[in-house]
Write an enzyme that holds these catalytic residues in place. Structure first.
Site, PDB file in Angstrom:
ATOM      1  N   HIS A   1       0.860  -1.207  -0.053  1.00 25.36           N
ATOM      2  CA  HIS A   1      -0.068   0.185  -0.044  1.00 25.36           C
ATOM      3  C   HIS A   1       0.764   1.367  -0.117  1.00 25.36           C
ATOM      4  CE1 HIS A   1      -2.863   3.107   1.239  1.00 25.36           C
ATOM      5  NE2 HIS A   1      -2.212   3.277   2.372  1.00 25.36           N
TER       6      HIS A   1
ATOM      7  N   ASP B   1       6.746  22.020 -26.443  1.00 25.82           N
ATOM      8  CA  ASP B   1       6.651  20.849 -25.749  1.00 25.82           C
ATOM      9  C   ASP B   1       7.721  20.804 -24.699  1.00 25.82           C
ATOM     10  OD1 ASP B   1       7.078  17.857 -25.198  1.00 25.82           O
ATOM     11  OD2 ASP B   1       5.929  17.740 -27.207  1.00 25.82           O
TER      12      ASP B   1
ATOM     13  N   TRP C   1       6.821   0.171   4.152  1.00 25.39           N
ATOM     14  CA  TRP C   1       7.536   0.837   2.974  1.00 25.39           C
ATOM     15  C   TRP C   1       8.783   1.383   3.262  1.00 25.39           C
ATOM     16  CZ3 TRP C   1       8.742   5.860   1.483  1.00 25.39           C
ATOM     17  CH2 TRP C   1       8.379   6.976   2.479  1.00 25.39           C
TER      18      TRP C   1
ATOM     19  N   SER D   1      13.162   6.418 -13.734  1.00 29.30           N
ATOM     20  CA  SER D   1      12.125   7.262 -14.169  1.00 29.30           C
ATOM     21  C   SER D   1      11.929   8.569 -13.684  1.00 29.30           C
ATOM     22  CB  SER D   1      10.760   6.289 -13.876  1.00 29.30           C
ATOM     23  OG  SER D   1       9.926   7.173 -14.278  1.00 29.30           O
ATOM     24  N   SER D   2      11.886   8.688 -12.263  1.00 31.02           N
ATOM     25  CA  SER D   2      11.900  10.066 -11.723  1.00 31.02           C
ATOM     26  C   SER D   2      13.054  10.786 -11.942  1.00 31.02           C
ATOM     27  CB  SER D   2      11.952   9.813 -10.077  1.00 31.02           C
ATOM     28  OG  SER D   2      10.847   9.064  -9.666  1.00 31.02           O
TER      29      SER D   2
ATOM     30  N   HIS E   1      12.994  11.909   3.804  1.00 26.93           N
ATOM     31  CA  HIS E   1      12.320  13.180   4.144  1.00 26.93           C
ATOM     32  C   HIS E   1      12.089  14.082   3.185  1.00 26.93           C
ATOM     33  CE1 HIS E   1       9.869  15.288   6.785  1.00 26.93           C
ATOM     34  NE2 HIS E   1      10.725  16.485   6.419  1.00 26.93           N
TER      35      HIS E   1
ATOM     36  N   GLU F   1      11.580  13.388   0.010  1.00 33.43           N
ATOM     37  CA  GLU F   1      10.641  12.510  -0.439  1.00 33.43           C
ATOM     38  C   GLU F   1       9.207  12.977  -0.107  1.00 33.43           C
ATOM     39  OE1 GLU F   1      10.316  10.667  -3.263  1.00 33.43           O
ATOM     40  OE2 GLU F   1       8.481  10.001  -3.052  1.00 33.43           O
TER      41      GLU F   1
ATOM     42  N   TYR G   1       8.314  15.907   0.865  1.00 26.60           N
ATOM     43  CA  TYR G   1       8.289  17.318   0.407  1.00 26.60           C
ATOM     44  C   TYR G   1       7.927  17.104  -1.087  1.00 26.60           C
ATOM     45  CZ  TYR G   1       9.085  18.854   5.088  1.00 26.60           C
ATOM     46  OH  TYR G   1       8.893  19.012   6.406  1.00 26.60           O
TER      47      TYR G   1
ATOM     48  N   SER H   1      -1.897  27.191  -5.113  1.00 25.77           N
ATOM     49  CA  SER H   1      -1.781  28.754  -5.333  1.00 25.77           C
ATOM     50  C   SER H   1      -2.096  29.315  -6.773  1.00 25.77           C
ATOM     51  CB  SER H   1      -0.196  28.808  -5.222  1.00 25.77           C
ATOM     52  OG  SER H   1       0.412  28.358  -4.132  1.00 25.77           O
TER      53      SER H   1
ATOM     54  N   HIS I   1      14.451  13.021  12.443  1.00 29.85           N
ATOM     55  CA  HIS I   1      13.349  13.216  13.571  1.00 29.85           C
ATOM     56  C   HIS I   1      12.657  12.046  13.211  1.00 29.85           C
ATOM     57  CE1 HIS I   1      11.051  15.741  10.035  1.00 29.85           C
ATOM     58  NE2 HIS I   1      10.881  14.517  10.159  1.00 29.85           N
ATOM     59  N   HIS I   2      12.716  11.262  12.131  1.00 33.27           N
ATOM     60  CA  HIS I   2      11.812   9.891  11.893  1.00 33.27           C
ATOM     61  C   HIS I   2      12.724   8.665  12.840  1.00 33.27           C
ATOM     62  CE1 HIS I   2       9.730  11.210   8.336  1.00 33.27           C
ATOM     63  NE2 HIS I   2      10.850  11.993   8.179  1.00 33.27           N
TER      64      HIS I   2
ATOM     65  N   THR J   1       6.167  27.018   6.064  1.00 34.95           N
ATOM     66  CA  THR J   1       4.738  26.509   5.883  1.00 34.95           C
ATOM     67  C   THR J   1       3.947  27.178   6.499  1.00 34.95           C
ATOM     68  OG1 THR J   1       5.995  24.331   6.387  1.00 34.95           O
ATOM     69  CG2 THR J   1       3.758  24.079   6.082  1.00 34.95           C
TER      70      THR J   1
ATOM     71  N   LYS K   1       3.045  30.059   4.026  1.00 32.39           N
ATOM     72  CA  LYS K   1       2.120  29.719   2.784  1.00 32.39           C
ATOM     73  C   LYS K   1       0.828  29.499   3.234  1.00 32.39           C
ATOM     74  CE  LYS K   1       5.278  26.951  -0.021  1.00 32.39           C
ATOM     75  NZ  LYS K   1       4.825  27.849  -1.344  1.00 32.39           N
TER      76      LYS K   1
ATOM     77  N   ARG L   1       1.397   1.143  15.206  1.00 33.22           N
ATOM     78  CA  ARG L   1       1.111   1.145  13.735  1.00 33.22           C
ATOM     79  C   ARG L   1       1.694  -0.377  13.270  1.00 33.22           C
ATOM     80  NH1 ARG L   1       5.540   4.767  10.407  1.00 33.22           N
ATOM     81  NH2 ARG L   1       4.529   4.201   8.687  1.00 33.22           N
TER      82      ARG L   1
END
Lengths: 394, 517
Positions: B68, B97, B133, B161-162, B245, B247, B249, B260, B294-295, B320, B323, B442
């Site tokens: 998932h 293009d 994951w 790809s990315s 991390h 990732e 964002y 926006s 922090h993870h 943040t 924004k 979890r």
């Protein structure tokens, strides 16, 4: 204010005042409701918030949590308040004409600096708590905690007391074949026992994969990492039984390796510890005894339930691990069976090396049990001394 | 030039170098993955509907949580944003293009192979990836099922790809803008994607390195992550989160760009603080590189490390916040209407902010000792990813769909989809805050009895949310097949070059650069 207009500004301030009052009203009403026991009981049953716990540290963390929570609520009320105000007042359908303003350095500066100040206010208590939590010096009792797939081992350093703590919830309750007990999934055969009002230091590590030892009431959570020792400490204020769970995904039975801490008055703890030492002596004496087939079988069944059932199934039929009914190991040469139990299986990390997890009596019993249960009927049996001989000869 | 139509048949899609075709393929692919990841989520929620094991065994449950997460992150959210970038960035900067159209084709077409490889592991002996994951070693190395090698190769392909997609986006933005389109005139969606693309180029190779080290540990006898061989299981987490991390964002910055664009259109007022939005995005991107640990507050870092990562993480709240304040000020004294894209955008601002609050709470290291690895964390990141990333994608689709296909969607159905999704997601994820605080870890297939009520609510919400997305598919197909014709501007005086071309947008746009005011 130039960009908003004076009249609007005063209107805005009024709305702000109203929305700022709201949470205060909410809080008081919650407290007023709190007087009713039924509401408190119901809230407790549902479990809405973090536990306050039973240690000075857990109280401090709870207070910190609530402080940050209320700061967030206030900020939310202000921001969402303004947002809903404009969603209601500044609709095209009610004839609102869009203003033209689109920047203001002063405003931008303000809403950069004010949040930064609020953050500093949060960081101060957080830092002081963290420093306290990290000071594990001058502990009176040291307990080594080792995470295994999927159980905990507790070793009282310097006391010669060490034992495993396994889940005792029966498979039937898990699979809905029996009603679930009060402490479903949070009950173990041997809890960790500690005295109240003494600084207890935990030295936490793991034997196989990562685990994390967590008891919410103690506010202790530390990762158990193979090859590394982490430390944490606690001083429990009130005697009682506190329950927690492994908090780091550790494989199949991650949800099934609970932690139970029994905090006792000092005298009770001393008695318990003496009893444990006696038990250890008795066990040593028993190592040279001879047991009957029935004794071995009965003990083996218990050992099987605690250590093997997760992978090999309730009736030995297999699951994550292979079936034990009428297959090579359980109905083959007995020495090969002992070898698998004592040394594990080369190249298979999932099958534990039970040689250093189970004592010789338990190994002898569980092997005897497996060779005679579920229609295997091998009729042979082992004594603890046989295991000892095997270990010596290899 | 301008009247070259698309090729006929399947070859059009296989060989296309057209940014609009490739954008559409990315979006359809991402939606397919969204449904697949959603089915995995519903298996999880169905099992958690009540205590006890009813539907699946724990080992399969672990495969579901893992798949998932992987499918939603790498298959649904990221390709959706790349699809939107493909469709919109050339039209927003006035380019004909993408800068590297052949590579564009290749970066899309390797994705279906990556995900076929990943999904096929579920059918293999020993099952698919079951280590979460975040695939922490050694559960993902020494103790992993044999299919882990397929997982590693799938991640390599997704990364390739990315990276190609990002190079293309950067090259397009930096080289192909119409004359007069200075950097500080670019729409924010272009800005946020430019910054996102740099993040991707910086961290995807780190992820590739991470899985390559796993591959070496598993097959070639190294011990990067095994303490027994002199390695370090915690090293894995540092490397993973150095990727992980930024990732998160990567999955939210383009969403900021979309919101926006939408809020000013429906508030009929220019975006407040354009320049500060750009600087805030850049600050968030910079901070994303120095907060990863922090993870890992509970791994036993030295206190100096804990403090550094706590302070750095708290700092993210500042840009943040800027924004959010800018969006609210854009709405303030506007002349608002509430079409479906605006509803999704407003829900984005509110619910993403709630996710931000729980993020701020999680940044407080001592409190994190209680939150870490509980459902509180699950609630937090779903609040920033579902009403954050996913809602922004819905908003973008409703906002630009009339431009893409030339037809207006049915406003009543769009609003119904919004409200169903809104109620469904809050029912699903809000109770998770409570069970998390009350102590539910979890990634568990079964739980203690006191968590039963909230889990039941969450499961019901999840099914409501899940089925609403089938409804979304219906709305989109209905719009493509017909409906009220859209005008070129589609909305009431929206800003941006994309609204100056016809609806539906011709196969080739801006073959000569448009004038930029």
């Amino acid at each position: 204010m130039r960009l908003i207009g004076k009249q609007l500004a005063s209107k805005l301030l009024w709305v702000l005042g109203q929305v700022l009052l709201l949470p205060t009203l909410l809080m008081t009403s919650v407290q007023a409701f709190g007087a009713s026991d039924a509401v408190v009981d119901e809230a407790q049953r549902w479990g809405l918030n973090m536990t306050e716990g039973v240690t000075a540290v857990s109280h401090e963390i709870y207070d910190l949590h609530m402080l940050i929570f209320w700061i967030c609520v206030w900020i939310g009320v202000v921001v969402f308040g303004i947002m809903f105000y404009s969603m209601i007042m500044h609709r095209k359908s009610s004839g609102a004409v869009p203003a033209k303003f689109h920047e203001s350095t002063a405003v931008e500066l303000a809403w950069t600096l004010i949040p930064a100040l609020i953050l500093v206010m949060m960081a101060i208590p957080a830092t002081s708590s963290l420093i306290k939590i990290y000071d594990s010096s001058e502990a009176e009792i040291n307990i080594k905690i080792v995470g295994y797939q999927w159980k905990w081992q507790y070793e009282y350093l310097g006391e010669d007391v060490s034992f495993f703590s396994n889940l005792t919830t029966p498979q039937d309750e898990i699979y809905g074949l029996a009603p679930k007990g009060e402490h479903y999934l949070l009950e173990v055969d041997e809890p960790l026992v500690i005295p109240v009002n003494k600084k207890v230091r935990f030295l936490i590590t793991a034997n196989d994969v990562l685990h994390a030892w967590w008891v919410p009431a103690l506010a202790v959570k530390r990762d158990a990492i193979p090859g590394f020792v982490n430390d944490a400490w606690t001083i429990v204020d009130e005697p009682g039984i506190y329950r927690g769970q492994c908090a780091e995904l550790c494989g199949k039975a991650h949800g099934f390796m609970p932690i139970v801490v029994h905090a006792m008055e000092e005298a009770d703890y001393a008695n318990w510890l003496a009893g444990k030492k006696e038990e250890a002596e008795e066990l040593k004496a028993a190592m040279s005894q001879t047991f009957t087939m029935d004794e071995l079988y009965a003990r083996g069944e218990k050992v099987y339930q605690a250590n093997c059932v997760a992978c090999h199934g309730a009736n030995g039929g297999g699951g994550l691990g292979p079936s034990l009914v009428g297959t090579g190991i359980t109905t083959g040469p007995i020495n090969a069976h002992i070898n698998v139990m004592v040394n594990g299986v080369a190249g298979n990390a999932v099958m534990p090396v039970f040689g250093n997890q189970l004592n010789n009596i338990d190994l002898a019993s569980v092997i005897t049990f497996k060779r005679n249960a579920w229609g295997n009927n091998m009729g042979d049996q082992l004594q603890p001394v046989d295991i000892l001989t095997f270990k010596k000869n290899q | 030039m301008g009247d070259h139509g698309p090729a006929k048949g399947f070859g059009r899609w296989l060989f296309t170098t057209n940014h609009k075709d490739i954008g559409s393929m990315y979006l359809w692919f991402s939606f397919a993955m969204f449904l697949m990841g959603g089915v995995f989520a519903l298996v999880i929620r169905a099992e958690l509907f009540q205590p006890g094991l009813q539907l699946v065994e724990p080992e399969f449950f672990n495969q579901m949580t893992t798949m998932h997460g992987l499918v939603m992150v790498f298959g649904a959210v990221m390709p959706a944003f790349v699809g939107l970038a493909n469709w919109m960035i050339p039209m927003m900067v006035g380019a004909p293009d993408m800068a590297l159209p052949r590579m564009n084709n290749w970066s899309f077409w390797i994705l279906p192979f990556a995900f076929t490889l990943l999904a096929s592991t579920l059918l293999m002996e020993g099952g698919g990836p079951n280590f979460g994951w975040t695939f922490y070693a050694p559960l993902s190395t020494t103790y992993a099922p044999p299919s882990v090698t397929y997982f590693i190769f799938a991640v390599h392909i997704m990364g390739a790809s990315s990276i190609m997609g990002s190079i293309n986006i950067i090259a397009t933005i930096l080289n192909m803008r119409a004359p007069g389109m200075t950097l500080m005139k670019m729409p924010l969606f272009v800005w946020t994607w430019l910054i996102t693309a740099y993040l991707l180029i910086a961290v995807m190779p780190v992820l590739a390195g991470c899985v390559t080290m796993m591959l070496m540990d598993i097959h070639f006898g190294t011990s990067f992550f095994s303490a027994a061989g002199g390695g370090d299981p915690v090293l894995f987490q540092h490397v993973f989160w150095f990727f992980g991390h930024p990732e998160v964002y990567i999955m939210i910055l383009p969403a900021f760009g979309i919101v926006s664009a939408i809020i000013p259109t429906f508030a009929r007022k220019p975006l407040f603080g354009y320049a500060s939005m750009v600087y805030a995005t850049a600050s968030i991107a910079f901070l994303s590189f120095i907060v990863w640990a922090h993870h890992m507050f509970t791994v036993g870092m030295p206190i100096a490390g804990e403090l550094f990562f706590m302070y750095a993480t708290m700092l993210i709240a500042v840009p943040t916040g800027v924004k959010v304040f800018n969006w609210v000020s854009t709405m303030f004294r506007g002349s608002m209407t509430f079409e479906t894209p605006m509803l999704f955008a407003i829900a984005f601002v509110i619910l993403f902010t709630i996710g931000g609050f729980s993020g701020l709470m999680l940044s407080i290291a001592p409190a994190d000792f209680q939150y870490h690895d509980t459902y509180f964390v699950v609630a937090h990141f779903h609040y920033v990813l579902v009403p954050g990333a996913v809602f922004s994608i819905f908003a973008a689709v409703y906002y630009w769909l009339p431009k893409w296909c030339g037809n207006m969607y049915d406003e009543r159905l769009g609003k119904a989809h919004f409200w169903l999704s809104f109620v469904g997601l809050n029912l699903t994820f809000f109770p998770m805050h409570f069970v998390g605080l009350a102590g539910m870890p979890r990634r568990i297939p079964d739980y203690a009895l006191q968590f039963a009520d909230f889990n039941q609510i969450a499961s019901m919400g999840a099914f409501l949310f899940g089925f609403s997305q089938v409804f979304f598919l219906f709305i989109v197909i209905k719009t493509i097949r017909g409906g009220e014709k859209a005008t070129d501007a589609v909305w009431d005086n929206p800003e941006g070059l994309e609204w100056t071309v016809a609806s539906p947008a011709p196969y080739h746009t801006f073959t000569t650069p448009p004038p930029v005011k």
